[in-house]
Structures are given as C-alpha cells and as structure tokens.
Scaffold this motif. Sequence first.
Motif, PDB file in Angstrom:
ATOM      1  N   SER A   1      41.760  24.327   4.526  1.00 54.72           N
ATOM      2  CA  SER A   1      42.516  25.454   4.445  1.00 54.72           C
ATOM      3  C   SER A   1      41.531  26.720   3.585  1.00 54.72           C
ATOM      4  O   SER A   1      41.696  27.787   3.883  1.00 54.72           O
ATOM      5  N   GLU A   2      41.213  26.259   2.514  1.00 53.55           N
ATOM      6  CA  GLU A   2      40.380  27.081   1.588  1.00 53.55           C
ATOM      7  C   GLU A   2      38.996  27.506   2.283  1.00 53.55           C
ATOM      8  O   GLU A   2      38.805  28.724   2.184  1.00 53.55           O
TER       9      GLU A   2
ATOM     10  N   GLN B   1      38.561  28.411   5.236  1.00 51.23           N
ATOM     11  CA  GLN B   1      38.948  29.896   6.126  1.00 51.23           C
ATOM     12  C   GLN B   1      38.746  30.873   5.078  1.00 51.23           C
ATOM     13  O   GLN B   1      38.470  32.227   5.504  1.00 51.23           O
ATOM     14  N   SER B   2      39.384  30.830   3.932  1.00 57.76           N
ATOM     15  CA  SER B   2      39.325  32.032   2.968  1.00 57.76           C
ATOM     16  C   SER B   2      38.187  32.513   2.483  1.00 57.76           C
ATOM     17  O   SER B   2      37.568  33.633   2.412  1.00 57.76           O
TER      18      SER B   2
ATOM     19  N   ASN C   1      36.221  34.473   5.522  1.00 55.19           N
ATOM     20  CA  ASN C   1      36.522  35.650   5.844  1.00 55.19           C
ATOM     21  C   ASN C   1      36.562  36.773   4.754  1.00 55.19           C
ATOM     22  O   ASN C   1      36.985  37.757   4.641  1.00 55.19           O
TER      23      ASN C   1
ATOM     24  N   SER D   1      38.157  36.450   1.619  1.00 53.30           N
ATOM     25  CA  SER D   1      39.236  36.810   0.893  1.00 53.30           C
ATOM     26  C   SER D   1      39.226  36.099  -0.583  1.00 53.30           C
ATOM     27  O   SER D   1      39.798  35.941  -1.500  1.00 53.30           O
ATOM     28  N   LYS D   2      38.209  35.114  -0.499  1.00 53.32           N
ATOM     29  CA  LYS D   2      38.027  34.165  -1.662  1.00 53.32           C
ATOM     30  C   LYS D   2      36.574  34.393  -1.874  1.00 53.32           C
ATOM     31  O   LYS D   2      35.874  34.193  -0.742  1.00 53.32           O
TER      32      LYS D   2
END
Lengths: 437, 324
Positions: free
Chosen positions: A413-414, A416-417, A420, A422-423
């Motif tokens: 899940s991380e 993906q962040s 893109n 966002s992390k």
Amino acid sequence: MRRITKIMSTALTVAMASTMLVGCGDTSTGTAAKKGDDGQVTIKLFSNLTDRKNGQGLVEQTIIDEYMKDNPKVKIEVEALDEEAYKTKFKAYSMSGMPDVVSIWGQPAFLDEVVEAGVLAELNPADYSDYKFVEGSLTGYTYDGKLYGLPRNTDIGVFYYNQKMFEDNGWEVPQTYDELLGLADKINEKGIVPVAMDGGDGWPLCVYLADVLFKITGTDYTSTVSNAIKTGDFSAPELKKATELLKATSDANLFQKGYDTQDYGAAMNLFTNGQAAMFYMGSWETSMATNEDIAEDIRTNIRVFTMPTVEGGKAAATDISAWNGGGYAVNANSEVKEEAIKFLNFMYQPDKLSKYGWENGVGLSAQDQSSYMTGNETELQKQIVDILSKSTNLSGTPINDQGTSAFKTSIESEIQSVCNGSKSVDDFLTAIGKACK
Amino acid sequence: MKKLYSNKLVIFSLILPGLLLFIFAILAPICLSIYYGFTNYTGMGTYDMIGLENYKNLLHDEAFAISLRNSLLLAIGFICIQHPIAMIIAAVLDKLGGRAESFFRCVYFIPNVISIAVIAKLWGFIYNPNFGLLNNIVKAFGGKGDINWLDEKNAIWSVLIVLIWHGFGWGMLIYYTGIKNIDPTLYEAASIDGASQSQTFLRVTLPLMKPVIQVNVTMAVISALKQMETVYLLTQGGPGNSTQFAANYLYQQGFTAYRYGYGNAIGVIFIIICLIATVALNKVFEDRDEVRMRKHERDEEKRRNAMRKSVTVKNKLNSIKAVG
C-alpha cells in the motif's frame, strides 16, 4: 383451558430444544476426506486455479483426471478459488481442518505463519532427488531445515514489448536504465503508453522495485532485504537508491496515467490492445503468445527483455529477477495423508506438471524442462527459456514476500504513495520498517 | 389464552429463538472480538495475551486515523448532500402525481438495484484516466481531459460521489413513503390559511417527517461507518491509504495481513464508535417538547407525592391529637 396451556407449553419446549440441537450441529463431517470401507479414497484438493479449461488450471485438471484413471479407487475432489479468496478461506480452513492437498506459496509472507501453525505435513526431500528440481527452488519451501511443499513455477520479472511497434518507430530495446527512462518521452510523444503497469494491486510495483534493487545490489539482494526486515531499518543506501529510481520512473511518465489505481486486467488490456508498447509482468503471461483473444499482429509480435542494468549497480545484464512462487503441500492432519502425498508425488513426476505446463505454454516450471523442447514453441517461449538458461544469477523472492504478511500489506500500500509523490522516499522507508516490528 | 401468555415458561420459549440468535450471532462474536483484541493471534496456531498492546498501536496507526476521517467525511456527505437532495426530490415526486411520478421514482431507485460489484466496475471505467467517460466529457468541453480522478488527491472525493449516488435511492424512497403518509387534510388546512409552497414544506412536511429523518440519518451514519464493499472493489483503499475506510482496514489487517488480533481490536473500537454515534444521534433528535413535558410530569409527580406525604403526616397528627 389448562390442558391447552399444558399442550402448548410442551410443544413450545420441544421447539426450543430442537433449535438448540440445530445449534450444536454435526461435527463429524470435516473438510478432510475419509477412507471408505471398500478401500475407496477421496482426496480433497484446494486450488487457487479457478480456470480449469485454460493454462495452469487445465494442466492441474489433466493430471487429476489421469491419476483417477490410473487409480480407480481414488477420487479427487477439487475446490478452486481466486488467489485473494483462496488465502482467506485457507486461513479459515487452517482453524477448522484443511483439505488434503492445498496450493501454497513458498514465501515467508505466506509460509511462515502456516508452518508455525503446524498445518502442513513434512515431506521427505530424498523422495525428490530424481525429480529434476532446479537448484535452489526448494529453499522457499523449507523451514527450519524441513521441507513442507513443492514449487510449481519459476517466475521471472520481465518487460513484454511489442516488437513491431518498436521497429516501426525506431525504438531500441534499452540496455541501461537511463535508456529505458529515455524511451518514456519518445513513446509518449506518439500518444502511446510506454509501460503498462498494474499499480492498483501494489505487488507488481514491489516486484519492479525488487528487480531494480537486484540490479543495484547484485547477489547481496537477499541479505540486504532480509537484514532490513529483521531490524526494521530500511535506510541502507541501496534501498534508498532503488526507491528513488522507482519514483523517478514514475515521474518520467514511463507508466500509464493513473497506473496506481488500475488493476491487472486494465493494465494488460492496454498492452494487448496495442495502446501500450510494453507491459511489466511475470513470465507466467507467456501464454499471451498463444491466446487467440489477442489480435494476431500483436500476439505474434510479443517479445521480452529483462530489467536493464543500473549505472553503478553490481548486477550484470544476465542477472535476472526470478523466484519460485506457487506450489503444493499436504495437510499434516489429513486422514488420507499417505494417499495425498502419493498424489502430490505423482503430480511432480518430471513428465507431469512440468511437461504439460510446457506444452500448454504456461511459463516455466521449477523443474528442468529442457528435454520437452519440440522446436514448435512460440518465439516468446524460446526467448524466456533462453533468458533463464543464460542467466548468471537469480534474485530470489521479491521484497514484498520476504517479510511477514503484515509487512507485505504495508509495503504494497505504501509503495503507491511513494510512487505518486504523496509520501517522500524516506517516509516510505520508515513506514515499511515500522511494519516489521 | 390470557393465562397462557402469562405462563413464564411460554413467555420464555417465545423469546428464546430471538434470544439465541442475539446471543450466538451478535453477543458471542462481540465477546470473542474483545477477547481476541487482547491477543497477538494471527488466525492460525497459538497466540499470547498481549494486554492493551493492540489498542496502543491503534492510537498511532495513521491508516486507521485516515479511515476514521474518511468515514466522517462520508457521513457528512450523506447528511449534507445526499439527504437534502433526496428529501427535496421525494417532495417534488410527491407533487408530480400520475405516470411521471412512478417513472421517476423507478429511475432514481435504479442505482440501488444494481449489484455493488457492477457499480464499482462501472465507475472504475468512468473514472479511468486513459479512456474514461468523464475525461472524454471534459475533452468535449475543450478541457485537456487528462485528469486522474482516482489519484491520491481526488480519489476520496470520487469515491464519495459514487457512494452518495449509490445510496441516494434508498434515502429518497424512505422520505417519499414518509411524505405519502402525511395526512392530506393538513395540506388543505395550510392552503386555506394561505401558506405558500415553501411554507407548507418547512412548516408542515418537515416537522412531520422528523421520525423518518431520524431513522434515515441514523442509518446513513451507520452505513458511512461500515462502508466496505464499494471501496474494496473500486480502490481497495488506495492509492496508499487515501480511500481507506474502517471496515476495509479491519478486513485487510485481519485477513490479508494475518493480524487477526489487531483486526479484532479495530472491530471493538469500531463497535464503540457506532454505539456512541447512535446514542449521540438519538440525543440530537430527542424531541425537546417531549423532554420538557416528561420533565414537567416528573416534577408534578414529585410534588403530588410530597403533598400526599404531608397530608398523611397531618392526618396522623390529627388522630394523635384526637386520641389525646
């Protein structure tokens, strides 16, 4: 009046008692199969291959039918569910009693918890000395020096590409990672997606990350990853560099727009419809070359290349990202354990899973298949075999499957962040480290 | 017959099936959840009691915080967007009459009839950044049409729109039934008194719909809290955790991450939040007049009791005097 009261009370009490009995149920019918009085044996097989008429599922079913024909006293019942659902039900089964033969994954994320729960039967490695298993392929299925299952496939992470599209546009197969990134703009200019990526699922991105990491670390890949997972410290420069490269790849628009929300089917469709020039996936998709649902001029032009080398990386071009994924095991508490192991061994006889798999073009098995080459294979199939036979080093299990399932859920899940934006890369590495503790 | 119903055994056996269902399908699972919430059970094999560890971790769990925030957003979206529109459309439908009424009633309810799996796939295609309907519409109006509707920033809003759109039919149908049940003579009286359309709606329809609104809003809040299927099928809580909802997160932790104990801890917190939400909503909707009346009655009762007491004391005193 009093009599009626009495009768009604009695009736209601009986009704009450019967509801309670229903609650108790009949516990004698477990999931595991039983031996009949007449020597008839029923083996229950729990499989993650739902399509019984194509690919791997067809291979499995063919062997089952063959076995039942040879052994008329054995009946094999199949229950098949898709991977996600399979894993959920597998867990439910492990609490209430499992079917006799089950599909498993030889990776810590799946196997560790299952073996610790004591639900898988120990196998005798000596039985398989002449089964031609590829060296190292049993490692993932071994826990504390004991063998608990057998691998079905050897999987390689590859870029499928449309050769005709490449030739028509004058694009070259990239030799270095910079060349791959350079392709992004050139292909995007033509209104074509460079690489179709199934980012919605998380795991293909992790396989990609592991592939890049392997190119950087070379043979230190496994130790780098397992150290990080053990300590929860992912600050190693190699890990950081690999993640930064992945982020740069995403920023260069190498993947399609919104790839982080699109699933397997959507990504693959982009490629098989000619809207994407490449598709990053495992070698199990080689059967695309024989899939008649795909237009002929695309299907016959599919070729592969492996991850190009990374500047300053330790791995050579022939060091490839490969691992042994799915396989089978036997229930430790099965009442027909011996029969089940006999069937398992039958499936793995070199001329069964491996040979039929080859003939159906379902990718590479974990056993030596070179003797089944007929010369009629598709170009794609030959290319994959060639890649494997010329390989100098194999990476082993992808990063997401090397830790616990909690780690797997977190990183999938991380990732993906971080892709893109966002992390940040550092936050990503800290977050997945936390999931290891 | 009356005697039969007053027989304790009969009463007991009549409520027993319901009681059993409650105990085994609701109470026992809750108790088990509480128990497992204190363990590190993976779902298989053995486990240890780890006390409040799961709950402590939950406090620092970013994904869980996001999922609660999203549930709250959804609840607000339901109450502030979905329900007012549903109610207005229900009122308009009621005035429409004839064939048009049943036609539109049917049309507005259609999203509810379609299976959630289909809805999720459908919207997945509509939102697709490469070939989706929405971007093509943007293009038709001269835009660039390259918006990624499901990226980290937009995803939650896109998901909310789907959920609000999908649940809209139910809300509307319940409001519609509520409006239909209002006594038409009240409207006649209002029109005789010269009330305008909006006055009638605000002064007659709305107050009489209060019980319906209460039920609908409570249901909306609960459904926002336990949202799972659409999100699971549309985004799986991603990208990252941006569209994570509590129920989906619970499922992920309990069943794919093999953290059964942790999943149960989430479940327990979840139940508590649902209970608090329900109680709070009941408080909000409590009829103020009724409360005042009940309080008044209670005071009255107290006064009467006090009076009765003083009367008896006086009587006693009198009788003592008389004897004296």
